[in-house]
Scaffold this motif. Structure first.
Motif, PDB file in Angstrom:
ATOM      1  N   THR A 199       1.297  -1.677   0.315  1.00 30.13           N
ATOM      2  CA  THR A 199      -0.128  -0.180   0.061  1.00 30.13           C
ATOM      3  C   THR A 199       1.113   0.965   0.060  1.00 30.13           C
ATOM      4  O   THR A 199       0.868   2.413  -0.735  1.00 30.13           O
ATOM      5  CB  THR A 199      -0.717  -0.022   1.438  1.00 30.13           C
ATOM      6  N   ILE A 200       1.524   1.194   1.239  1.00 26.23           N
ATOM      7  CA  ILE A 200       2.929   2.294   0.756  1.00 26.23           C
ATOM      8  C   ILE A 200       3.302   2.548  -0.643  1.00 26.23           C
ATOM      9  O   ILE A 200       3.821   3.681  -0.709  1.00 26.23           O
ATOM     10  CB  ILE A 200       3.941   2.228   2.084  1.00 26.23           C
TER      11      ILE A 200
ATOM     12  N   GLY B 166      -1.412   6.535   0.446  1.00 27.99           N
ATOM     13  CA  GLY B 166      -1.093   6.919   1.669  1.00 27.99           C
ATOM     14  C   GLY B 166      -2.162   6.231   2.687  1.00 27.99           C
ATOM     15  O   GLY B 166      -2.711   5.356   2.797  1.00 27.99           O
ATOM     16  N   ARG B 167      -2.099   7.580   3.523  1.00 21.98           N
ATOM     17  CA  ARG B 167      -2.708   7.299   4.959  1.00 21.98           C
ATOM     18  C   ARG B 167      -4.567   6.425   4.860  1.00 21.98           C
ATOM     19  O   ARG B 167      -4.814   5.397   5.552  1.00 21.98           O
ATOM     20  CB  ARG B 167      -3.272   8.405   5.890  1.00 21.98           C
ATOM     21  N   ILE B 168      -5.024   6.771   3.709  1.00 20.45           N
ATOM     22  CA  ILE B 168      -6.404   6.016   3.154  1.00 20.45           C
ATOM     23  C   ILE B 168      -6.200   5.131   3.228  1.00 20.45           C
ATOM     24  O   ILE B 168      -7.438   3.365   3.313  1.00 20.45           O
ATOM     25  CB  ILE B 168      -7.335   7.101   2.147  1.00 20.45           C
ATOM     26  N   GLY B 169      -5.699   5.109   2.243  1.00 21.04           N
ATOM     27  CA  GLY B 169      -5.304   3.238   1.640  1.00 21.04           C
ATOM     28  C   GLY B 169      -4.864   2.337   2.931  1.00 21.04           C
ATOM     29  O   GLY B 169      -5.092   1.434   2.792  1.00 21.04           O
ATOM     30  N   ILE B 170      -4.153   2.989   3.780  1.00 22.54           N
ATOM     31  CA  ILE B 170      -3.614   2.334   5.170  1.00 22.54           C
ATOM     32  C   ILE B 170      -4.321   1.860   5.505  1.00 22.54           C
ATOM     33  O   ILE B 170      -5.082   0.628   6.228  1.00 22.54           O
ATOM     34  CB  ILE B 170      -2.443   2.745   5.246  1.00 22.54           C
TER      35      ILE B 170
END
Length: 60
Positions: A26-27, A32-36
């Motif tokens: 994901t990173i 980003g944050r939303i993906g995590i």
């Protein structure tokens, strides 16, 4: 949640490795944050469903 894993069995080495692989992917993809957050929510849902792999690697 009859298919859910008992909490005491979830945190195997493969659980940690698989979550780490998903987060790294994901990173690297720049989500980003939303993906995590999305990945972690999906892991939680899969654990409830009993479909998240905790006994072998997600990668071949």
């Amino acid at each position: 949640m009859p298919k859910a894993y008992p909490h005491s069995t979830i945190h195997s080495n493969y659980y940690y490795i698989n979550v780490e692989h998903l987060l790294v992917d994901t990173i690297v993809e720049g989500l980003g944050r939303i993906g995590i957050i999305d990945v972690l929510q999906e892991v939680g849902e899969d654990l409830k469903d009993g479909t998240f792999e905790i006994n072998k690697s997600l990668r071949g």
